[in-house]
Design a protein around this motif. Structure first.
Motif, PDB file in Angstrom:
ATOM      1  N   TYR C 122      -0.143   4.224   9.913  1.00  0.00           N
ATOM      2  CA  TYR C 122       1.273   3.893   9.772  1.00  0.00           C
ATOM      3  C   TYR C 122       1.596   3.852   8.284  1.00  0.00           C
ATOM      4  CZ  TYR C 122       5.728   1.508  10.489  1.00  0.00           C
ATOM      5  OH  TYR C 122       7.066   1.177  10.510  1.00  0.00           O
ATOM      6  N   ARG C 124       4.055   3.814   5.121  1.00  0.00           N
ATOM      7  CA  ARG C 124       5.414   3.342   4.833  1.00  0.00           C
ATOM      8  C   ARG C 124       6.279   4.505   4.353  1.00  0.00           C
ATOM      9  NH1 ARG C 124       5.973  -0.081  -0.672  1.00  0.00           N
ATOM     10  NH2 ARG C 124       7.772  -0.719   0.522  1.00  0.00           N
ATOM     11  N   ALA C 125       7.552   4.447   4.701  1.00  0.00           N
ATOM     12  CA  ALA C 125       8.488   5.538   4.390  1.00  0.00           C
ATOM     13  C   ALA C 125       8.553   5.788   2.891  1.00  0.00           C
ATOM     14  CB  ALA C 125       9.869   5.201   4.921  1.00  0.00           C
ATOM     15  N   GLU C 126       8.370   4.719   2.127  1.00  0.00           N
ATOM     16  CA  GLU C 126       8.477   4.838   0.677  1.00  0.00           C
ATOM     17  C   GLU C 126       7.369   5.716   0.096  1.00  0.00           C
ATOM     18  OE1 GLU C 126       8.759   2.212   2.487  1.00  0.00           O
ATOM     19  OE2 GLU C 126      10.561   1.102   1.934  1.00  0.00           O
ATOM     20  N   ALA C 128       6.421   8.539   1.498  1.00  0.00           N
ATOM     21  CA  ALA C 128       6.528   9.805   2.223  1.00  0.00           C
ATOM     22  C   ALA C 128       5.914  10.957   1.431  1.00  0.00           C
ATOM     23  CB  ALA C 128       7.983  10.102   2.546  1.00  0.00           C
ATOM     24  N   TYR C 163       1.858   8.313  11.627  1.00  0.00           N
ATOM     25  CA  TYR C 163       3.215   7.849  11.934  1.00  0.00           C
ATOM     26  C   TYR C 163       3.876   7.366  10.650  1.00  0.00           C
ATOM     27  CZ  TYR C 163       3.188   8.120  17.014  1.00  0.00           C
ATOM     28  OH  TYR C 163       3.197   8.567  18.299  1.00  0.00           O
ATOM     29  N   GLY C 165       6.604   4.952   8.738  1.00  0.00           N
ATOM     30  CA  GLY C 165       7.486   3.787   8.768  1.00  0.00           C
ATOM     31  C   GLY C 165       8.867   4.231   8.350  1.00  0.00           C
ATOM     32  N   ALA C 166       9.800   3.297   8.330  1.00  0.00           N
ATOM     33  CA  ALA C 166      11.150   3.700   7.948  1.00  0.00           C
ATOM     34  C   ALA C 166      11.819   2.643   7.082  1.00  0.00           C
ATOM     35  CB  ALA C 166      11.986   3.994   9.200  1.00  0.00           C
ATOM     36  N   GLY C 167      10.995   1.951   6.315  1.00  0.00           N
ATOM     37  CA  GLY C 167      11.596   1.026   5.370  1.00  0.00           C
ATOM     38  C   GLY C 167      11.854  -0.340   5.960  1.00  0.00           C
ATOM     39  N   ALA C 168      10.780  -1.057   6.271  1.00  0.00           N
ATOM     40  CA  ALA C 168      10.923  -2.423   6.737  1.00  0.00           C
ATOM     41  C   ALA C 168       9.637  -3.158   6.401  1.00  0.00           C
ATOM     42  CB  ALA C 168      11.186  -2.473   8.240  1.00  0.00           C
ATOM     43  N   CYS C 171       7.322  -4.634   9.046  1.00  0.00           N
ATOM     44  CA  CYS C 171       6.430  -3.762   9.819  1.00  0.00           C
ATOM     45  C   CYS C 171       4.996  -3.809   9.325  1.00  0.00           C
ATOM     46  CB  CYS C 171       6.942  -2.336   9.830  1.00  0.00           C
ATOM     47  SG  CYS C 171       8.375  -2.149  10.878  1.00  0.00           S
ATOM     48  N   SER C 180       6.951  -0.541  15.949  1.00  0.00           N
ATOM     49  CA  SER C 180       7.553   0.574  15.228  1.00  0.00           C
ATOM     50  C   SER C 180       6.916   1.890  15.663  1.00  0.00           C
ATOM     51  CB  SER C 180       7.385   0.356  13.721  1.00  0.00           C
ATOM     52  OG  SER C 180       8.022   1.359  13.007  1.00  0.00           O
ATOM     53  N   ALA C 185      12.642  -0.872  17.130  1.00  0.00           N
ATOM     54  CA  ALA C 185      12.868  -1.572  15.877  1.00  0.00           C
ATOM     55  C   ALA C 185      11.672  -2.493  15.655  1.00  0.00           C
ATOM     56  CB  ALA C 185      14.163  -2.362  15.946  1.00  0.00           C
ATOM     57  N   GLY C 186      11.227  -2.593  14.414  1.00  0.00           N
ATOM     58  CA  GLY C 186       9.998  -3.332  14.132  1.00  0.00           C
ATOM     59  C   GLY C 186      10.172  -4.834  14.080  1.00  0.00           C
TER      60      GLY C 186
END
Lengths: 580, 165, 417
Positions: C122, C124-126, C128, C163, C165-168, C171, C180, C185-186
């Motif tokens: 998992y 994190r989106a940051e 990417a 997978y 993440g999307a910024g949380a 999570c 997530s 929603a996480g």
């Protein structure tokens, strides 16, 4: 009972013995301690979200949620220490700081869980900055009002919408202090997947999700001397009303209810069961017609307005399966404003037709243009069981000690078959009684057809009537309905007749019933309806004398052209916001 | 002003792109977060238009409310149009104590916009975000996945913006 | 100061896009060793090295693995938590960036040890931009049969899924992370059921942080340097992320036991422009704070515990005298106010009100009662929140009550206004 399945623990020093798997909250109830709770609901999955049930457990650094924590052998729980009080009271204060405190003008004033908790914890003055934001109340439909300012984010409504109904019209959105319970894109309910079943208004602990209140409209009509205000009451109201006045769940209060309605000022007090008898007669006739002429099968019932909304919205291709027979409420109002008006020589526009229903979707049904004439609706106002409770309280009636009274003639007369309309399986049973007799010319061997009774989600049975081997199904909750509809869509559904009711248990567990409604209470109400049926003199709809008179003098016969004009309706697919 | 997302046109090209994304995720609704991120990347304003969310809900066995929940819950997903180059300014302690206030003010001044508005040419929006793990380059910004920093002078900020013509 | 490279040993030593390059420096040797060992033996190596979870929760890793492997339910899975969200923590970023194959190898070893069928990373989106590296590493490992069916002839099959993440921040909490991945929603759920019993997709799940995992291949290859480093209770080395007002912010590998002074003044090049230290926060936003009185204590689990501090994610955030304690607490509170998932009352509402009280203190308009109420809620929140975020959100504030009591006093105005 196997001994290993029992657990011993102590709560506030008092020993208690419980089954393995029992939660602290339930164990405390055995000791007559009610641990404060908000998001907990006996019929729902554990959420452990409000945290107001936090209690101290010896050996644990943090407090544990009593609703979610299973008891273990030797556990020692304290529900009344300083840290527990600080926490529970603190959480309450946090909620209050974000809560629009207009209790005096709230629809739930007097039966609000949050109010009760505040009173219990003696919250006298807020010690935190008031942070509630002003939010718009959502009212764009005839049934449901959503006031997000009052929401405590307990998630009960989301659970019932998803787990019981499978609709998910409302859900959480956002996070932290921006968390809200909302429809997607904050659209009004009419635009969403919502079918207005109203289950959310039953489980909401506060005034965030409530029905649209029409009691004032009713009182205005009563005060209007030109109006003849006539009320009909649905079968399931009489077995639920007593709950609100301290009577045991499922008490039969028909006659007290009639007396109360008369005291409120209705000119005539009639019974929706009469309408139910008509619906059955027409529906049985329609079923036989479909069977004999190989028309669209299976036929499904159409008396539940949330179910009808569900088909129109979610299965528009399957509309033809719906019986065209109007619901008992609408059939009643249609007769009221035509034949009855003529007979009593009252101008139909001077009749104000009120329906007391266990349902908020009925408010929507009453506003369907096809259920009226020239812009006048057959049913002028629908109030729920909860609305009736309000009116009774307004008049100041001592309900429990009321003198009993009887329904008025002629539309107060009904059969036991009409009464069981209010429970899942009841419509099927009533229809079978009539259809059997018509197809075979004989009475059904046993009137009480048990395979369709009970709380199971989908009940199936086969009935041999004449040359037909009918496959029937009885379904309640829309989640189960979707299972059947998905099969039907792909042609894997070989039923002939399906009864579907949107609410758990049928109307006895309806979205307009008292907020104390639980599955347990619903089951007691079901038994009460069967009891009413058992003790009725007439138990087959087509035996209803005023119904027979109506056909003889006016409608010719069930299924006639005249009957179709007056007693049947049509449905239409609901357009979606985006169609792909 | 930021354009109303209701007016977004879901053309056939985008529909095809969404289909491809769904295929890549095996039409598995549990991968909705990844799907939404991928769809968002296809849209030049880096957001999920309402109609696209409806479209995805239509194609997957998942309800719109669950999708809306994800879009509003996760910071990386947006339901409002953003600039083609959304400038994500880290607003966590490490950047704050390295004077990201100056950085924010400079960006606002140079671009002539505030939070929630987009530059006239649709290029930039300024957003405050939580720590994205570039504290060794504080004060930092992130534009379309790439981190830039430290940005301590007006010149550095101006040079950065020049890259996005 | 002596420069130790153990976890970061491979940094810069191979071409991170090539598995052959990785194998040329001994890559996947640890995996070969592991599959020749019993799972319990692998877990025992971790227990001996006393590795505690490096994400922040500090759960003994050997115990986690040996517990996970004996869970009777089928379809075990491993989750690699690369949702590094604590403020001023960026060590996992460096590990993925500079040594992606080592992480993949570690995840495979984890799968072998706990009898898993799948692993999920998992990310994190940051981060990417690190996705391609991981995807490449997974693909190459698949091509070399380190993933897929019948790995190294053992008959064991295993796959890794990536997978995003999307910024949380929340999570990073195990139950939120799995939600997530499941497409929700996480928002964390309550425990039990515990992850090891029923986690991702209701499967027995073993979640590990990137750094915790990354140690494993090194340890299996050659444990000696690690075992010789550190202190008695805190064996080995640790990656720390130093940031804030220091001259050389960055990720450093240190042996446990060196002093905080060494970290700040030696490794990180001291405080910017020679200013004084106002406070130091250890372990990210959910960590505790202290002032410069702890500069000479050793960086180890035991000495931190004795000084009411936590190592957590291993971040060292240095704040200089320009920022006041209240401002720092406000910033931290802003972070939690933004990152709380909002589902449970104490955390959703508690953060908001503590933030209001801090604002009052900043503006000097607070009363004794305000301070009392704030202290009550700083206790209520951690006592009753649903997950670890709410439990630890007030760590900084609560340590500030002890370290900086003067900040929370009410100044009596002399003779009215």
């Amino acid at each position: 009972m196997i001994m290993e399945d029992m657990i011993n623990l102590k709560i506030n020093g008092m020993p208690v013995r419980v089954h393995k798997g029992t939660k602290i909250l339930e164990a405390a109830r055995l000791l007559h301690i009610d641990i404060p709770h908000l998001c907990y609901h006996p019929d729902q999955r554990i959420k452990a979200r409000c945290r107001i049930c936090s209690v101290e457990v010896v050996g644990k650094k943090r407090l544990l949620a009593a609703c979610a924590t299973e008891c273990w052998e030797g556990m020692e729980v304290f529900t009344d220490t300083k840290v527990v009080r600080d926490t529970q009271r603190g959480i309450l204060q946090l909620i209050m700081a974000d809560h629009e405190e207009n209790c005096l003008t709230c629809p739930r004033n007097g039966n609000c869980v949050l109010q009760q908790l505040c009173s219990r914890f003696n919250i006298l003055r807020p010690n935190l900055t008031h942070v509630a934001e002003h939010l718009t109340v959502r009212t764009g439909n005839p049934s449901l009002v959503h006031d997000p300012e009052k929401c405590v984010k307990c998630g009960r409504c989301i659970r019932v919408c998803k787990d019981v109904q499978g609709i998910e019209a409302i859900g959480f959105a956002g996070r932290s202090t921006g968390l809200k319970v909302t429809t997607p894109y904050e659209d009004d309910f009419a635009k969403t997947d919502c079918v207005l079943c109203g289950q959310c208004t039953v489980v909401c602990p506060v005034g965030a999700l409530v029905e649209r209140d029409d009691t004032d409209k009713v009182l205005d009509a009563i005060f209007d001397p030109a109006k003849k205000v006539i009320v009909q009451t649905a079968p399931s109201v009489r077995v639920a009303l007593g709950d609100a006045f301290g009577l045991p769940d499922g008490s039969i209060v028909t006659k007290k209810m009639v007396a109360a309605l008369r005291m409120i000022g209705f000119d005539k007090v009639f019974d929706t069961n009469y309408g139910a008898d008509l619906t059955i007669t027409e529906e049985a006739c329609e079923l036989i017609d479909r069977l004999k002429n190989n028309r669209k099968m299976p036929m499904t019932t159409s008396c539940c307005p949330a179910w009808v909304n569900f088909v129109e919205k979610h299965y528009p291709g399957e509309i033809e399966h719906l019986s065209s027979t109007k619901s008992p409420m609408s059939i009643f109002s249609a007769v009221l404003k035509t034949q009855y008006a003529r007979q009593e020589k009252i101008a139909p526009e001077n009749i104000f037709s009120v329906a007391v229903m266990p349902c908020i979707a009925k408010k929507y049904e009453a506003r369907r243009p096809e259920l009226g004439k020239n812009g006048n609706f057959d049913t002028d106002a629908v109030i729920t069981t909860r609305g009736l409770i309000k009116l009774i309280k307004y008049i100041g009636i001592d309900f429990v000690n009321l003198q009993e009274d009887e329904f008025d003639d002629p539309m107060g007369e009904s059969t036991g078959a009409g009464a069981i309309f209010g429970t899942t399986g009841g419509v099927m049973e009533a229809a079978l009684r009539t259809a059997y007799e018509w197809l075979t010319g004989r009475e059904m061997p046993t009137l009480e057809y048990t395979p369709v009774r009970g709380f199971e989600g989908i009940k199936e049975a086969q009935v041999k009537i004449d040359k037909y081997n009918l496959k029937i199904a009885v379904v309640h909750t829309l989640k189960n309905a979707a299972l059947v509809m998905n099969k039907l869509q792909v042609g894997q559904c070989d039923y002939d007749f399906i009864e579907i009711m949107a609410c758990p248990g049928g109307c006895v567990g309806g979205g307009g019933q008292p907020v104390t409604t639980t599955f347990a209470a619903t089951k007691k109400r079901m038994s009460a309806l069967y009891e009413i049926d058992r003790s009725s003199k007439l138990r087959r709809s087509h035996e209803n004398p005023y119904l027979k008179k109506l056909y003889a003098e006016f409608l010719v016969s069930p299924g006639s052209d005249k009957a179709h004009q007056l007693l049947h309706t049509c449905y239409q697919a609901r357009t979606k916001e985006f169609d792909f | 002003m930021i354009e109303d997302s209701g007016k977004f046109d879901l053309n056939d090209e985008l529909k095809t792109q969404i289909e491809t994304i769904l295929d890549n995720h095996c039409h598995d609704f549990t991968q909705i977060v990844g799907i939404l991120l991928d769809v968002q990347e296809q849209i030049s304003q880096h957001y999920i238009p309402k109609i696209a969310a409806f479209y995805i809900a239509d194609k997957l066995p998942i309800k719109l409310s669950a999708i809306y929940d994800c879009i509003t819950f996760y910071d990386a997903l947006s339901d409002k149009p953003r600039g083609r180059y959304p400038i994500e300014v880290c607003d966590s302690v490490a950047c704050k104590v390295n004077d990201n206030g100056f950085l924010l003010e400079t960006l606002k001044e140079l671009l002539g916009i505030d939070f929630g508005t987009v530059t006239y040419d649709g290029r930039f929006t300024i957003e405050k975000v939580s720590c994205f793990g570039a504290c060794d380059r504080a004060p930092a910004v992130k534009i379309n996945k790439i981190v830039y920093g430290p940005l301590k002078t007006r010149e550095q900020v101006r040079d950065l913006l020049k890259q996005f013509v | 100061m002596e420069n130790i490279k153990y976890i970061t040993e491979n940094f810069g030593k191979y071409d991170i896009s090539s598995i052959d390059s990785y194998m040329s420096i001994g890559g996947f040797e640890a995996l070969r060793k592991a599959v020749a060992m019993d799972g319990d033996a692998v877990a025992a190596v971790l227990s001996e090295a006393k590795i505690k979870g490096r994400g922040g929760a500090e759960y003994p890793m050997g115990r986690k693995w040996s517990q996970a492997r004996v869970v009777k339910r089928p379809h075990h899975c491993v989750v690699c938590n690369a949702d590094e969200g604590e403020t001023c923590t960026f060590k996992d970023r460096e590990l993925i960036k500079n040594d992606p194959f080592n992480l993949i190898e570690a995840i495979i070893i984890a799968g072998w040890t706990v009898n898993a069928e799948d692993a999920y990373i998992y990310l994190r989106a940051e981060y990417a931009c690190l996705r391609p590296r991981i995807i490449n590493a997974i693909q190459q490992a698949e091509e070399h049969d380190f993933l897929g069916k019948n790995i190294l002839g053992t008959g064991w099959s295993y796959n890794i899924h990536l997978y995003s993440g999307a910024g949380a921040y929340v999570c990073g909490e195990g139950t939120a992370l799995i939600r997530s991945i499941e497409g929700k929603a996480g928002r964390p759920r309550m425990k039990p059921p515990f992850m090891k019993q029923s986690g991702l997709f209701a499967r027995p799940t073993c979640i590990n942080n990137v750094e915790s995992l990354s140690i494993v291949p090194h340890l299996l290859r050659n444990a000696l340097p690690y075992m010789q480093a550190g202190t008695k209770e805190s064996v080995g080395t640790k990656l720390i992320s130093v940031g804030g007002n220091v001259n050389k912010p960055g990720v450093y590998e240190i042996p446990f036991g060196i002093s905080i002074r060494d970290i700040i003044y030696d490794l990180a090049g001291g405080v910017q422009e020679g200013r004084n230290i106002r406070l130091i926060q250890f372990g990210g936003a959910s960590g505790k704070i202290s002032d410069d009185r702890i500069l000479d204590i050793p960086y180890s689990y035991e000495s931190f515990a004795a000084n009411n501090l936590i190592i957590g994610s291993g971040s060292v955030l240095v704040i200089d005298e320009r920022t006041s304690v209240i401002d720092f607490l406000r910033y931290t509170q802003d972070f939690f106010l933004h990152e709380s998932c909002g589902q449970c009352t104490p955390c959703r509402e508690g953060n908001r009100h503590i933030r209001i009280f801090l604002e009052k203190i900043k503006n000097g308009i607070h009363t004794d009662e305000d301070i009392r109420t704030m202290k009550t809620f700083a206790t209520v929140m951690p006592m009753s929140s649903l997950c670890g975020l709410g439990e630890t959100a007030q760590n900084a504030l609560k340590s500030a009550f002890t370290i900086f009591p003067e900040v929370f006093t009410v100044k009596k105005s002399a003779g009215g206004i």
